[in-house]
Scaffold this active site. Structure first.
Site, PDB file in Angstrom:
ATOM      1  N   HIS A 135      -2.084  -1.731  -7.674  1.00 33.94           N
ATOM      2  CA  HIS A 135      -3.144  -1.958  -6.700  1.00 33.94           C
ATOM      3  C   HIS A 135      -2.486  -2.275  -5.358  1.00 33.94           C
ATOM      4  O   HIS A 135      -1.372  -2.789  -5.304  1.00 33.94           O
ATOM      5  CB  HIS A 135      -3.996  -3.141  -7.182  1.00 33.94           C
ATOM      6  CG  HIS A 135      -5.249  -3.398  -6.407  1.00 33.94           C
ATOM      7  ND1 HIS A 135      -5.250  -4.042  -5.196  1.00 33.94           N
ATOM      8  CD2 HIS A 135      -6.556  -3.117  -6.680  1.00 33.94           C
ATOM      9  CE1 HIS A 135      -6.502  -4.157  -4.751  1.00 33.94           C
ATOM     10  NE2 HIS A 135      -7.308  -3.593  -5.638  1.00 33.94           N
ATOM     11  N   ASP A 212       0.819  -8.996 -12.637  1.00 33.35           N
ATOM     12  CA  ASP A 212      -0.537  -8.908 -12.104  1.00 33.35           C
ATOM     13  C   ASP A 212      -1.487  -8.776 -13.287  1.00 33.35           C
ATOM     14  O   ASP A 212      -1.580  -7.723 -13.907  1.00 33.35           O
ATOM     15  CB  ASP A 212      -0.642  -7.698 -11.163  1.00 33.35           C
ATOM     16  CG  ASP A 212      -2.058  -7.489 -10.623  1.00 33.35           C
ATOM     17  OD1 ASP A 212      -2.989  -8.159 -11.093  1.00 33.35           O
ATOM     18  OD2 ASP A 212      -2.220  -6.632  -9.731  1.00 33.35           O
ATOM     19  N   LYS A 238     -13.183 -11.374 -12.446  1.00 27.00           N
ATOM     20  CA  LYS A 238     -13.031 -10.288 -13.413  1.00 27.00           C
ATOM     21  C   LYS A 238     -13.054 -10.807 -14.851  1.00 27.00           C
ATOM     22  O   LYS A 238     -12.886 -10.035 -15.797  1.00 27.00           O
ATOM     23  CB  LYS A 238     -11.738  -9.513 -13.137  1.00 27.00           C
ATOM     24  CG  LYS A 238     -11.723  -8.825 -11.769  1.00 27.00           C
ATOM     25  CD  LYS A 238     -10.425  -8.078 -11.530  1.00 27.00           C
ATOM     26  CE  LYS A 238     -10.290  -7.611 -10.086  1.00 27.00           C
ATOM     27  NZ  LYS A 238     -11.250  -6.550  -9.729  1.00 27.00           N
ATOM     28  N   CYS A 376      -8.244   1.378  -4.490  1.00 27.54           N
ATOM     29  CA  CYS A 376      -7.137   0.621  -3.891  1.00 27.54           C
ATOM     30  C   CYS A 376      -5.812   0.969  -4.561  1.00 27.54           C
ATOM     31  O   CYS A 376      -4.928   0.117  -4.727  1.00 27.54           O
ATOM     32  CB  CYS A 376      -7.387  -0.882  -3.937  1.00 27.54           C
ATOM     33  SG  CYS A 376      -8.689  -1.421  -2.825  1.00 27.54           S
TER      34      CYS A 376
END
Length: 418
Positions: A135, A212, A238, A376
Protein backbone atom coordinates in the site's frame (compact mmCIF):
# COMPACT_ATOMS: atom_id res chain seq x y z
CA UNK A 1 -20.58 -10.15 26.61
CA UNK A 2 -22.48 -13.34 27.34
CA UNK A 3 -25.18 -12.28 24.87
CA UNK A 4 -22.71 -13.01 22.06
CA UNK A 5 -22.28 -16.65 22.97
CA UNK A 6 -25.04 -17.94 20.62
CA UNK A 7 -23.39 -16.32 17.61
CA UNK A 8 -21.38 -19.40 16.80
CA UNK A 9 -20.89 -22.91 18.03
CA UNK A 10 -17.55 -23.39 19.74
CA UNK A 11 -17.45 -26.99 18.59
CA UNK A 12 -18.57 -26.56 15.00
CA UNK A 13 -17.20 -23.10 14.31
CA UNK A 14 -20.39 -22.32 12.35
CA UNK A 15 -21.26 -18.65 12.12
CA UNK A 16 -24.86 -17.75 12.99
CA UNK A 17 -25.32 -15.21 10.20
CA UNK A 18 -28.71 -13.80 11.21
CA UNK A 19 -27.64 -13.14 14.79
CA UNK A 20 -24.42 -11.50 13.68
CA UNK A 21 -26.11 -9.35 11.05
CA UNK A 22 -28.62 -8.17 13.64
CA UNK A 23 -25.71 -6.54 15.51
CA UNK A 24 -24.84 -4.27 12.54
CA UNK A 25 -27.47 -1.53 12.13
CA UNK A 26 -25.96 -0.14 8.91
CA UNK A 27 -26.59 -3.38 7.00
CA UNK A 28 -30.35 -3.05 7.33
CA UNK A 29 -31.00 -0.39 4.72
CA UNK A 30 -31.69 -0.03 1.03
CA UNK A 31 -29.36 1.61 -1.47
CA UNK A 32 -30.89 2.67 -4.76
CA UNK A 33 -34.02 0.75 -3.86
CA UNK A 34 -32.18 -2.51 -3.21
CA UNK A 35 -31.07 -4.17 0.05
CA UNK A 36 -27.49 -3.11 0.77
CA UNK A 37 -24.75 -5.65 0.05
CA UNK A 38 -21.53 -4.34 1.61
CA UNK A 39 -18.43 -5.85 0.01
CA UNK A 40 -15.96 -3.06 0.78
CA UNK A 41 -14.60 -4.55 3.98
CA UNK A 42 -10.93 -4.28 3.03
CA UNK A 43 -11.41 -0.50 3.04
CA UNK A 44 -13.29 -0.48 6.34
CA UNK A 45 -15.48 -2.93 8.21
CA UNK A 46 -18.87 -2.01 9.61
CA UNK A 47 -19.33 -1.63 13.36
CA UNK A 48 -21.42 -3.83 15.67
CA UNK A 49 -23.90 -2.15 17.98
CA UNK A 50 -21.72 -2.65 21.05
CA UNK A 51 -18.99 -0.51 19.45
CA UNK A 52 -21.51 2.20 18.62
CA UNK A 53 -22.99 2.01 22.12
CA UNK A 54 -19.53 2.33 23.69
CA UNK A 55 -18.96 5.60 21.82
CA UNK A 56 -22.34 6.92 22.95
CA UNK A 57 -21.78 5.86 26.57
CA UNK A 58 -18.39 7.53 26.75
CA UNK A 59 -19.76 10.90 25.65
CA UNK A 60 -22.93 10.60 27.74
CA UNK A 61 -21.42 9.22 30.94
CA UNK A 62 -17.61 9.13 31.08
CA UNK A 63 -16.32 12.04 28.98
CA UNK A 64 -13.09 13.30 30.50
CA UNK A 65 -9.44 13.62 29.62
CA UNK A 66 -7.38 10.66 30.73
CA UNK A 67 -4.36 10.24 33.05
CA UNK A 68 -3.45 12.59 35.88
CA UNK A 69 -7.08 13.46 36.65
CA UNK A 70 -8.10 13.25 40.31
CA UNK A 71 -11.85 13.07 39.74
CA UNK A 72 -14.11 10.08 39.11
CA UNK A 73 -14.81 10.68 35.41
CA UNK A 74 -11.10 10.96 34.62
CA UNK A 75 -10.44 7.78 36.56
CA UNK A 76 -13.18 5.87 34.75
CA UNK A 77 -12.12 7.10 31.30
CA UNK A 78 -8.50 6.21 32.04
CA UNK A 79 -9.45 2.72 33.20
CA UNK A 80 -11.51 2.02 30.07
CA UNK A 81 -8.79 3.44 27.82
CA UNK A 82 -6.10 1.28 29.39
CA UNK A 83 -8.38 -1.76 29.31
CA UNK A 84 -8.31 -1.51 25.53
CA UNK A 85 -4.51 -1.37 25.60
CA UNK A 86 -4.52 -4.60 27.58
CA UNK A 87 -7.02 -6.17 25.15
CA UNK A 88 -4.74 -5.26 22.24
CA UNK A 89 -1.78 -6.77 24.10
CA UNK A 90 -3.68 -10.05 24.37
CA UNK A 91 -5.04 -9.79 20.81
CA UNK A 92 -1.53 -9.76 19.30
CA UNK A 93 0.20 -11.56 22.20
CA UNK A 94 2.53 -8.66 22.94
CA UNK A 95 4.83 -9.25 25.93
CA UNK A 96 3.60 -6.11 27.74
CA UNK A 97 1.04 -3.32 27.50
CA UNK A 98 3.90 -0.80 27.38
CA UNK A 99 4.73 -2.07 23.90
CA UNK A 100 1.26 -1.14 22.59
CA UNK A 101 1.15 2.43 21.26
CA UNK A 102 -2.05 4.12 20.12
CA UNK A 103 -1.83 6.08 16.87
CA UNK A 104 -4.28 7.43 14.27
CA UNK A 105 -4.03 4.34 12.05
CA UNK A 106 -1.68 2.05 10.16
CA UNK A 107 -0.33 4.96 8.12
CA UNK A 108 0.46 6.95 11.26
CA UNK A 109 2.12 3.91 12.85
CA UNK A 110 4.39 3.38 9.85
CA UNK A 111 5.27 7.07 9.72
CA UNK A 112 6.10 6.97 13.42
CA UNK A 113 8.67 4.23 12.79
CA UNK A 114 10.08 6.01 9.73
CA UNK A 115 10.39 9.30 11.62
CA UNK A 116 11.96 7.87 14.78
CA UNK A 117 13.70 4.55 14.18
CA UNK A 118 14.39 5.52 10.56
CA UNK A 119 15.92 8.90 11.23
CA UNK A 120 18.05 7.60 14.09
CA UNK A 121 19.29 4.31 12.65
CA UNK A 122 19.18 4.56 8.84
CA UNK A 123 22.25 6.12 7.25
CA UNK A 124 23.58 6.85 3.79
CA UNK A 125 24.05 3.67 1.76
CA UNK A 126 21.82 1.58 4.01
CA UNK A 127 19.08 -0.44 2.34
CA UNK A 128 15.37 -0.78 3.05
CA UNK A 129 13.36 -3.58 1.42
CA UNK A 130 9.65 -3.41 0.65
CA UNK A 131 7.52 -5.41 -1.80
CA UNK A 132 5.52 -4.82 -4.98
CA UNK A 133 2.36 -5.60 -2.99
CA UNK A 134 2.65 -2.61 -0.67
CA UNK A 135 0.00 0.00 0.00
CA UNK A 136 1.21 3.56 -0.58
CA UNK A 137 1.38 4.01 3.21
CA UNK A 138 4.19 1.43 3.28
CA UNK A 139 5.98 2.92 0.27
CA UNK A 140 5.98 6.70 0.54
CA UNK A 141 7.40 7.05 4.11
CA UNK A 142 10.38 4.90 3.13
CA UNK A 143 10.90 6.83 -0.11
CA UNK A 144 10.92 10.05 1.89
CA UNK A 145 13.37 8.59 4.41
CA UNK A 146 15.68 7.28 1.68
CA UNK A 147 15.71 10.67 -0.03
CA UNK A 148 16.53 12.37 3.27
CA UNK A 149 19.24 9.91 4.33
CA UNK A 150 20.70 8.80 1.01
CA UNK A 151 19.55 5.24 1.69
CA UNK A 152 18.47 2.78 -1.01
CA UNK A 153 14.97 1.35 -1.42
CA UNK A 154 14.77 -2.15 -2.89
CA UNK A 155 11.64 -3.91 -4.09
CA UNK A 156 10.67 -7.58 -3.86
CA UNK A 157 9.04 -8.58 -7.18
CA UNK A 158 5.96 -10.77 -7.47
CA UNK A 159 4.89 -13.67 -9.67
CA UNK A 160 1.95 -13.42 -12.04
CA UNK A 161 -0.38 -15.01 -9.47
CA UNK A 162 0.34 -12.22 -6.98
CA UNK A 163 2.71 -14.15 -4.72
CA UNK A 164 6.07 -12.72 -3.67
CA UNK A 165 9.19 -13.97 -5.42
CA UNK A 166 10.86 -15.35 -2.30
CA UNK A 167 14.04 -16.32 -4.11
CA UNK A 168 14.43 -12.71 -5.22
CA UNK A 169 13.82 -11.60 -1.63
CA UNK A 170 16.67 -13.79 -0.38
CA UNK A 171 18.95 -12.27 -2.99
CA UNK A 172 18.02 -8.73 -1.96
CA UNK A 173 18.99 -9.28 1.66
CA UNK A 174 22.52 -8.30 2.63
CA UNK A 175 24.52 -6.81 5.46
CA UNK A 176 23.42 -3.41 4.14
CA UNK A 177 19.75 -4.22 4.82
CA UNK A 178 18.62 -2.30 7.88
CA UNK A 179 14.85 -2.68 7.59
CA UNK A 180 12.30 -4.85 5.78
CA UNK A 181 8.74 -3.47 5.68
CA UNK A 182 6.21 -5.85 4.17
CA UNK A 183 2.44 -6.28 4.21
CA UNK A 184 1.09 -9.40 5.91
CA UNK A 185 -1.88 -9.62 3.53
CA UNK A 186 -2.35 -7.55 0.38
CA UNK A 187 -5.25 -5.12 0.43
CA UNK A 188 -5.51 -5.21 -3.38
CA UNK A 189 -5.14 -8.95 -4.06
CA UNK A 190 -5.63 -10.68 -0.72
CA UNK A 191 -2.28 -12.50 -0.96
CA UNK A 192 -1.04 -13.74 2.42
CA UNK A 193 2.73 -13.49 2.61
CA UNK A 194 4.88 -16.09 4.45
CA UNK A 195 6.08 -13.44 6.85
CA UNK A 196 7.41 -15.66 9.62
CA UNK A 197 9.93 -17.16 7.21
CA UNK A 198 10.72 -13.71 5.81
CA UNK A 199 11.30 -12.29 9.29
CA UNK A 200 13.72 -15.10 10.13
CA UNK A 201 15.66 -14.45 6.94
CA UNK A 202 15.84 -10.69 7.62
CA UNK A 203 17.10 -11.29 11.15
CA UNK A 204 19.92 -13.45 9.82
CA UNK A 205 21.36 -10.24 8.35
CA UNK A 206 20.64 -8.15 11.45
CA UNK A 207 17.78 -6.28 9.75
CA UNK A 208 14.63 -5.19 11.58
CA UNK A 209 11.20 -6.17 10.23
CA UNK A 210 8.06 -4.02 10.18
CA UNK A 211 4.87 -5.95 9.50
CA UNK A 212 1.90 -4.09 8.00
CA UNK A 213 -1.02 -5.93 9.57
CA UNK A 214 -3.83 -3.67 8.31
CA UNK A 215 -5.43 -6.47 6.29
CA UNK A 216 -4.45 -9.46 8.42
CA UNK A 217 -5.51 -8.69 11.98
CA UNK A 218 -9.25 -9.12 11.30
CA UNK A 219 -8.72 -12.51 9.61
CA UNK A 220 -5.52 -14.19 10.78
CA UNK A 221 -4.05 -15.11 14.13
CA UNK A 222 -1.32 -12.52 14.66
CA UNK A 223 1.13 -13.41 17.42
CA UNK A 224 4.02 -10.94 17.50
CA UNK A 225 6.12 -13.15 19.74
CA UNK A 226 5.73 -16.19 17.52
CA UNK A 227 6.34 -14.16 14.36
CA UNK A 228 9.23 -12.32 16.06
CA UNK A 229 8.47 -9.14 14.11
CA UNK A 230 10.16 -5.98 15.37
CA UNK A 231 7.17 -3.75 14.62
CA UNK A 232 3.50 -4.37 13.82
CA UNK A 233 1.14 -1.69 12.51
CA UNK A 234 -2.62 -2.01 12.09
CA UNK A 235 -5.90 -0.05 12.22
CA UNK A 236 -8.98 -0.44 14.40
CA UNK A 237 -11.44 0.39 11.64
CA UNK A 238 -10.55 -2.73 9.66
CA UNK A 239 -11.24 -4.90 12.73
CA UNK A 240 -14.87 -3.81 13.32
CA UNK A 241 -13.70 -0.81 15.35
CA UNK A 242 -13.89 2.95 14.88
CA UNK A 243 -11.87 5.07 12.48
CA UNK A 244 -9.03 7.23 13.71
CA UNK A 245 -7.35 4.59 15.90
CA UNK A 246 -4.23 2.63 15.04
CA UNK A 247 -1.79 0.41 16.85
CA UNK A 248 1.97 0.25 16.75
CA UNK A 249 3.63 -2.65 18.52
CA UNK A 250 7.39 -2.58 18.89
CA UNK A 251 10.04 -4.62 20.63
CA UNK A 252 10.92 -3.09 23.96
CA UNK A 253 14.57 -2.31 23.24
CA UNK A 254 13.69 -0.62 19.96
CA UNK A 255 10.95 1.57 21.44
CA UNK A 256 13.28 2.55 24.29
CA UNK A 257 16.00 3.55 21.82
CA UNK A 258 13.74 5.60 19.55
CA UNK A 259 13.24 9.36 20.07
CA UNK A 260 9.74 10.80 20.51
CA UNK A 261 7.58 11.20 17.43
CA UNK A 262 5.92 14.46 18.53
CA UNK A 263 6.36 16.90 21.38
CA UNK A 264 3.70 18.15 23.79
CA UNK A 265 1.70 16.98 26.75
CA UNK A 266 1.66 13.38 28.02
CA UNK A 267 4.97 12.43 26.37
CA UNK A 268 7.00 14.27 29.00
CA UNK A 269 8.21 13.63 32.54
CA UNK A 270 9.45 17.11 33.34
CA UNK A 271 9.63 20.32 31.34
CA UNK A 272 11.81 23.35 32.07
CA UNK A 273 12.96 26.04 29.67
CA UNK A 274 16.42 24.53 29.97
CA UNK A 275 15.55 20.88 29.27
CA UNK A 276 12.72 18.37 28.84
CA UNK A 277 12.86 14.75 29.97
CA UNK A 278 10.61 12.27 28.20
CA UNK A 279 8.02 9.90 29.57
CA UNK A 280 8.28 6.13 29.60
CA UNK A 281 6.90 4.01 26.76
CA UNK A 282 4.21 3.90 25.50
CA UNK A 283 3.40 7.47 26.59
CA UNK A 284 6.62 8.82 25.05
CA UNK A 285 4.93 8.29 21.67
CA UNK A 286 1.43 9.48 22.61
CA UNK A 287 1.70 13.27 22.68
CA UNK A 288 -1.46 15.25 23.35
CA UNK A 289 -5.02 14.20 24.06
CA UNK A 290 -5.64 10.88 22.30
CA UNK A 291 -8.77 9.66 20.54
CA UNK A 292 -10.21 8.48 23.84
CA UNK A 293 -13.75 7.52 22.85
CA UNK A 294 -12.70 5.54 19.81
CA UNK A 295 -9.92 3.71 21.65
CA UNK A 296 -12.45 2.66 24.31
CA UNK A 297 -14.91 1.55 21.62
CA UNK A 298 -12.16 -0.44 19.90
CA UNK A 299 -12.05 -2.58 23.01
CA UNK A 300 -15.60 -3.69 22.25
CA UNK A 301 -14.59 -4.58 18.69
CA UNK A 302 -11.80 -6.79 20.00
CA UNK A 303 -14.22 -8.48 22.37
CA UNK A 304 -16.57 -9.09 19.44
CA UNK A 305 -13.83 -10.76 17.37
CA UNK A 306 -12.61 -12.77 20.35
CA UNK A 307 -16.12 -13.98 21.12
CA UNK A 308 -16.59 -15.30 17.60
CA UNK A 309 -13.07 -16.67 17.31
CA UNK A 310 -10.85 -16.07 14.33
CA UNK A 311 -11.01 -19.71 13.28
CA UNK A 312 -14.78 -19.46 12.80
CA UNK A 313 -14.45 -16.07 11.09
CA UNK A 314 -11.79 -17.42 8.73
CA UNK A 315 -13.82 -20.50 7.90
CA UNK A 316 -16.88 -18.42 7.05
CA UNK A 317 -14.97 -15.88 4.97
CA UNK A 318 -13.09 -18.58 3.08
CA UNK A 319 -16.39 -20.23 2.17
CA UNK A 320 -17.60 -16.91 0.76
CA UNK A 321 -14.37 -16.41 -1.20
CA UNK A 322 -14.38 -19.90 -2.68
CA UNK A 323 -18.04 -19.63 -3.64
CA UNK A 324 -17.37 -16.27 -5.30
CA UNK A 325 -14.35 -17.62 -7.18
CA UNK A 326 -16.28 -20.61 -8.51
CA UNK A 327 -19.37 -18.65 -9.51
CA UNK A 328 -17.46 -15.74 -11.06
CA UNK A 329 -15.34 -18.09 -13.17
CA UNK A 330 -18.50 -18.78 -15.21
CA UNK A 331 -18.98 -15.09 -16.11
CA UNK A 332 -17.96 -14.22 -19.65
CA UNK A 333 -15.13 -11.71 -19.68
CA UNK A 334 -14.31 -12.17 -15.97
CA UNK A 335 -10.57 -11.66 -15.34
CA UNK A 336 -9.28 -12.56 -11.85
CA UNK A 337 -6.33 -10.45 -10.67
CA UNK A 338 -4.24 -12.15 -8.01
CA UNK A 339 -4.73 -15.91 -7.74
CA UNK A 340 -2.38 -16.69 -4.87
CA UNK A 341 -2.84 -20.03 -3.16
CA UNK A 342 -3.13 -18.43 0.28
CA UNK A 343 -5.45 -15.43 0.53
CA UNK A 344 -7.65 -13.45 2.87
CA UNK A 345 -11.22 -12.87 1.69
CA UNK A 346 -10.49 -10.49 -1.20
CA UNK A 347 -11.64 -11.05 -4.79
CA UNK A 348 -9.97 -8.61 -7.18
CA UNK A 349 -10.95 -8.71 -10.84
CA UNK A 350 -11.78 -6.99 -14.08
CA UNK A 351 -14.56 -7.43 -16.61
CA UNK A 352 -13.31 -7.46 -20.19
CA UNK A 353 -14.10 -4.26 -22.14
CA UNK A 354 -15.53 -2.44 -19.09
CA UNK A 355 -13.64 0.08 -16.94
CA UNK A 356 -13.52 -0.92 -13.25
CA UNK A 357 -15.15 2.36 -12.21
CA UNK A 358 -18.08 1.69 -14.53
CA UNK A 359 -18.49 -1.80 -13.06
CA UNK A 360 -18.52 -0.30 -9.58
CA UNK A 361 -21.15 2.27 -10.52
CA UNK A 362 -23.39 -0.36 -12.09
CA UNK A 363 -23.05 -2.58 -9.02
CA UNK A 364 -23.92 0.38 -6.81
CA UNK A 365 -27.11 0.84 -8.81
CA UNK A 366 -28.01 -2.66 -7.63
CA UNK A 367 -27.20 -1.82 -4.00
CA UNK A 368 -23.82 -3.61 -4.02
CA UNK A 369 -20.85 -1.72 -2.55
CA UNK A 370 -17.40 -2.66 -3.88
CA UNK A 371 -14.13 -0.73 -4.22
CA UNK A 372 -12.69 0.18 -7.62
CA UNK A 373 -9.42 1.71 -8.77
CA UNK A 374 -5.80 1.18 -7.84
CA UNK A 375 -6.52 0.66 -4.11
CA UNK A 376 -3.54 2.84 -3.15
CA UNK A 377 -1.26 0.27 -4.82
CA UNK A 378 -0.34 2.02 -8.07
CA UNK A 379 3.02 0.22 -8.49
CA UNK A 380 1.17 -3.11 -8.16
CA UNK A 381 -1.35 -2.10 -10.82
CA UNK A 382 1.55 -1.05 -13.06
CA UNK A 383 3.06 -4.52 -12.57
CA UNK A 384 -0.12 -6.02 -14.04
CA UNK A 385 -0.34 -3.27 -16.69
CA UNK A 386 -3.86 -2.27 -15.65
CA UNK A 387 -5.45 0.95 -14.38
CA UNK A 388 -7.16 -0.78 -11.51
CA UNK A 389 -9.47 -3.57 -10.45
CA UNK A 390 -12.88 -4.16 -8.97
CA UNK A 391 -12.44 -5.46 -5.43
CA UNK A 392 -15.07 -7.38 -3.49
CA UNK A 393 -13.93 -8.10 0.07
CA UNK A 394 -15.89 -10.21 2.51
CA UNK A 395 -16.46 -10.06 6.26
CA UNK A 396 -18.11 -12.18 8.91
CA UNK A 397 -21.57 -10.64 8.38
CA UNK A 398 -21.67 -11.35 4.62
CA UNK A 399 -23.64 -14.29 3.22
CA UNK A 400 -23.65 -16.73 0.31
CA UNK A 401 -26.88 -15.13 -0.88
CA UNK A 402 -25.11 -11.77 -1.12
CA UNK A 403 -22.32 -13.34 -3.16
CA UNK A 404 -24.94 -14.77 -5.50
CA UNK A 405 -26.42 -11.29 -5.91
CA UNK A 406 -22.97 -10.02 -6.88
CA UNK A 407 -22.55 -12.80 -9.44
CA UNK A 408 -25.99 -12.18 -10.93
CA UNK A 409 -25.28 -8.46 -11.28
CA UNK A 410 -21.84 -9.06 -12.80
CA UNK A 411 -23.32 -11.53 -15.26
CA UNK A 412 -25.80 -8.90 -16.47
CA UNK A 413 -23.06 -6.26 -16.68
CA UNK A 414 -20.77 -8.57 -18.64
CA UNK A 415 -23.47 -9.42 -21.18
CA UNK A 416 -23.72 -5.76 -22.13
CA UNK A 417 -20.15 -5.70 -23.47
CA UNK A 418 -19.08 -9.31 -24.06
Amino acid sequence: MSDLEPLNSINSGIIAEDKIRALFPILHQEVNGKPLVYFDNAATTQKPIQVIDALKKYYEVDNSNIHRGAHTLASRATDYFEQTRNLVKQFINAPSTEQVIFTKGTTDSINLVASTFGRKFIAEGDEIIISTLEHHSNIVPWQMLCEEKGAILKIIPIHDNGELDLEAYKNLLSNKTKLVAVVHASNALGTINPVKEMIEQAHEFGAKFLLDGAQSTAHLDVDVQDLDCDFLAFSAHKVYGPTGVGILYGKWELLESMPPYQGGGEMIKEVTFAKTTYNDIPYKFEAGTPNIADVIAFGEAIRFVNQLGKAAIRKHENQLLEHARERCATIKGFIPIGTARDKVSVLSFGINNIHPFDVGMMLDASGIAVRTGHHCTQPLMERFKIEGTVRASFAVYNTIEEVDRLVESLTKISKRKN
